[in-house]
Design a protein around this motif. Structure first.
Motif, PDB file in Angstrom:
ATOM      1  N   ILE A 268      -8.285  95.919 -87.552  1.00 21.29           N
ATOM      2  CA  ILE A 268      -9.670  96.000 -87.106  1.00 21.29           C
ATOM      3  C   ILE A 268      -9.659  96.106 -85.588  1.00 21.29           C
ATOM      4  O   ILE A 268      -9.127  95.231 -84.907  1.00 21.29           O
ATOM      5  CB  ILE A 268     -10.469  94.748 -87.522  1.00 21.29           C
ATOM      6  CG1 ILE A 268     -10.509  94.627 -89.046  1.00 21.29           C
ATOM      7  CG2 ILE A 268     -11.872  94.774 -86.924  1.00 21.29           C
ATOM      8  CD1 ILE A 268     -11.058  93.293 -89.545  1.00 21.29           C
ATOM      9  N   ALA A 269     -10.228  97.185 -85.061  1.00 23.62           N
ATOM     10  CA  ALA A 269     -10.333  97.354 -83.615  1.00 23.62           C
ATOM     11  C   ALA A 269     -11.817  97.444 -83.272  1.00 23.62           C
ATOM     12  O   ALA A 269     -12.463  98.463 -83.498  1.00 23.62           O
ATOM     13  CB  ALA A 269      -9.595  98.616 -83.174  1.00 23.62           C
ATOM     14  N   GLU A 270     -12.352  96.362 -82.756  1.00 23.12           N
ATOM     15  CA  GLU A 270     -13.785  96.249 -82.452  1.00 23.12           C
ATOM     16  C   GLU A 270     -13.960  95.287 -81.290  1.00 23.12           C
ATOM     17  O   GLU A 270     -13.447  94.169 -81.336  1.00 23.12           O
ATOM     18  CB  GLU A 270     -14.538  95.747 -83.691  1.00 23.12           C
ATOM     19  CG  GLU A 270     -15.980  95.380 -83.467  1.00 23.12           C
ATOM     20  CD  GLU A 270     -16.853  96.520 -82.996  1.00 23.12           C
ATOM     21  OE1 GLU A 270     -17.395  96.427 -81.871  1.00 23.12           O
ATOM     22  OE2 GLU A 270     -16.984  97.524 -83.729  1.00 23.12           O
ATOM     23  N   ASP A 271     -14.674  95.713 -80.242  1.00 23.92           N
ATOM     24  CA  ASP A 271     -14.828  94.878 -79.066  1.00 23.92           C
ATOM     25  C   ASP A 271     -16.040  93.949 -79.117  1.00 23.92           C
ATOM     26  O   ASP A 271     -16.133  93.022 -78.332  1.00 23.92           O
ATOM     27  CB  ASP A 271     -14.858  95.728 -77.793  1.00 23.92           C
ATOM     28  CG  ASP A 271     -15.996  96.731 -77.781  1.00 23.92           C
ATOM     29  OD1 ASP A 271     -16.291  97.319 -78.841  1.00 23.92           O
ATOM     30  OD2 ASP A 271     -16.590  96.939 -76.714  1.00 23.92           O
ATOM     31  N   VAL A 272     -16.955  94.134 -80.045  1.00 25.31           N
ATOM     32  CA  VAL A 272     -18.131  93.273 -80.167  1.00 25.31           C
ATOM     33  C   VAL A 272     -17.814  92.148 -81.154  1.00 25.31           C
ATOM     34  O   VAL A 272     -17.536  92.406 -82.333  1.00 25.31           O
ATOM     35  CB  VAL A 272     -19.372  94.081 -80.625  1.00 25.31           C
ATOM     36  CG1 VAL A 272     -20.577  93.174 -80.816  1.00 25.31           C
ATOM     37  CG2 VAL A 272     -19.678  95.205 -79.636  1.00 25.31           C
TER      38      VAL A 272
ATOM     39  N   VAL B 173      -8.115  93.280 -83.010  1.00 27.33           N
ATOM     40  CA  VAL B 173      -7.918  93.508 -81.578  1.00 27.33           C
ATOM     41  C   VAL B 173      -9.252  93.950 -80.991  1.00 27.33           C
ATOM     42  O   VAL B 173     -10.159  94.356 -81.714  1.00 27.33           O
ATOM     43  CB  VAL B 173      -6.813  94.560 -81.304  1.00 27.33           C
ATOM     44  CG1 VAL B 173      -5.462  94.073 -81.791  1.00 27.33           C
ATOM     45  CG2 VAL B 173      -7.165  95.893 -81.942  1.00 27.33           C
ATOM     46  N   THR B 174      -9.331  93.888 -79.652  1.00 26.99           N
ATOM     47  CA  THR B 174     -10.614  94.165 -79.002  1.00 26.99           C
ATOM     48  C   THR B 174     -10.616  95.396 -78.097  1.00 26.99           C
ATOM     49  O   THR B 174     -11.608  95.660 -77.435  1.00 26.99           O
ATOM     50  CB  THR B 174     -11.057  92.942 -78.170  1.00 26.99           C
ATOM     51  OG1 THR B 174     -10.032  92.642 -77.220  1.00 26.99           O
ATOM     52  CG2 THR B 174     -11.308  91.739 -79.062  1.00 26.99           C
ATOM     53  N   ASP B 175      -9.512  96.123 -78.055  1.00 24.85           N
ATOM     54  CA  ASP B 175      -9.511  97.349 -77.248  1.00 24.85           C
ATOM     55  C   ASP B 175      -8.555  98.382 -77.832  1.00 24.85           C
ATOM     56  O   ASP B 175      -7.748  98.080 -78.708  1.00 24.85           O
ATOM     57  CB  ASP B 175      -9.187  97.059 -75.769  1.00 24.85           C
ATOM     58  CG  ASP B 175      -7.762  96.601 -75.534  1.00 24.85           C
ATOM     59  OD1 ASP B 175      -6.825  97.368 -75.844  1.00 24.85           O
ATOM     60  OD2 ASP B 175      -7.580  95.482 -75.021  1.00 24.85           O
ATOM     61  N   GLY B 176      -8.679  99.600 -77.332  1.00 26.35           N
ATOM     62  CA  GLY B 176      -7.933 100.723 -77.887  1.00 26.35           C
ATOM     63  C   GLY B 176      -6.428 100.631 -77.721  1.00 26.35           C
ATOM     64  O   GLY B 176      -5.674 100.945 -78.644  1.00 26.35           O
ATOM     65  N   ARG B 177      -5.960 100.235 -76.566  1.00 26.76           N
ATOM     66  CA  ARG B 177      -4.503 100.141 -76.352  1.00 26.76           C
ATOM     67  C   ARG B 177      -3.867  99.107 -77.279  1.00 26.76           C
ATOM     68  O   ARG B 177      -2.808  99.338 -77.840  1.00 26.76           O
ATOM     69  CB  ARG B 177      -4.183  99.814 -74.898  1.00 26.76           C
ATOM     70  CG  ARG B 177      -4.462 100.962 -73.964  1.00 26.76           C
ATOM     71  CD  ARG B 177      -3.642 100.834 -72.698  1.00 26.76           C
ATOM     72  NE  ARG B 177      -3.971 101.888 -71.773  1.00 26.76           N
ATOM     73  CZ  ARG B 177      -3.511 103.134 -71.846  1.00 26.76           C
ATOM     74  NH1 ARG B 177      -2.726 103.481 -72.815  1.00 26.76           N
ATOM     75  NH2 ARG B 177      -3.864 104.036 -70.953  1.00 26.76           N
ATOM     76  N   ARG B 178      -4.530  97.980 -77.420  1.00 25.16           N
ATOM     77  CA  ARG B 178      -4.003  96.951 -78.327  1.00 25.16           C
ATOM     78  C   ARG B 178      -4.045  97.440 -79.774  1.00 25.16           C
ATOM     79  O   ARG B 178      -3.155  97.111 -80.565  1.00 25.16           O
ATOM     80  CB  ARG B 178      -4.784  95.652 -78.173  1.00 25.16           C
ATOM     81  CG  ARG B 178      -4.414  94.911 -76.917  1.00 25.16           C
ATOM     82  CD  ARG B 178      -4.982  93.506 -76.905  1.00 25.16           C
ATOM     83  NE  ARG B 178      -4.463  92.782 -75.786  1.00 25.16           N
ATOM     84  CZ  ARG B 178      -5.169  92.471 -74.696  1.00 25.16           C
ATOM     85  NH1 ARG B 178      -6.424  92.821 -74.614  1.00 25.16           N
ATOM     86  NH2 ARG B 178      -4.606  91.802 -73.710  1.00 25.16           N
ATOM     87  N   ALA B 179      -5.058  98.214 -80.118  1.00 23.62           N
ATOM     88  CA  ALA B 179      -5.140  98.768 -81.477  1.00 23.62           C
ATOM     89  C   ALA B 179      -3.930  99.656 -81.748  1.00 23.62           C
ATOM     90  O   ALA B 179      -3.294  99.559 -82.795  1.00 23.62           O
ATOM     91  CB  ALA B 179      -6.432  99.558 -81.649  1.00 23.62           C
TER      92      ALA B 179
END
Length: 162
Positions: free
Chosen positions: A41-45, A66-72
């Protein structure tokens, strides 16, 4: 050098470390979830991510959040989850770019793009990037679980084909 290993190298260079589990989770929870299939799950909210995690757990999967694209991207390289839920608008790298990069290394992963922008051109861009499905925010639990179940059905059908 394979595309996957070069992608892993790039991720390690830009993000030195990411944990695959909450280091503060009680040992029983951590051990129990280790055996479950994973969904990234990649979602910053926060509120949306919590809702996604709830549905993923209810369907019998372990959420890797994760909360950002690079970490995803890095978490995908590490865990190789069969399903990825990607927000389009995230810090450090857009979900569309993450989707493209995952597709460069894996045709097998199933990717669901999630966004508050449901304009036709955004949907088309997500599909062109390699997304298997598209969910508009706000979404219902039924819509999300239906998408995951459809993707799982696609996986079972593709495994039966010669």
């Amino acid at each position: 050098v394979s595309k996957l290993s070069s992608l892993a190298h790039e991720c390690r260079r830009t993000q030195p470390m990411i944990l695959t589990m909450d280091e503060h989770a009680p040992p029983d929870e951590t051990h129990e979830e280790q055996d479950l299939p994973k969904i990234l799950i990649a979602e910053d909210v926060d509120a949306v991510r919590i809702k996604l995690e709830y549905v993923v757990r209810a369907l019998g999967f372990e959420p890797l959040s994760v909360t950002d694209g690079r970490r995803a991207l890095m978490q995908f390289v590490i865990a190789q989850p069969p399903i990825v839920l990607l927000d389009i608008g995230m810090p450090s790298m857009s979900g569309l770019e993450v989707c493209r990069r995952i597709r460069e290394t894996s045709e097998d992963a199933r990717i669901v793009m999630i966004t508050g922008d449901s304009r036709a051109e955004v949907v088309q861009e997500a599909i062109a990037a390699g997304a298997d499905d598209f969910i508009s925010k706000p979404f219902t639990i039924e819509r999300l679980s239906g998408s995951i179940e459809r993707i799982l059905s696609m996986e079972k059908v593709s495994q039966r084909e010669p």
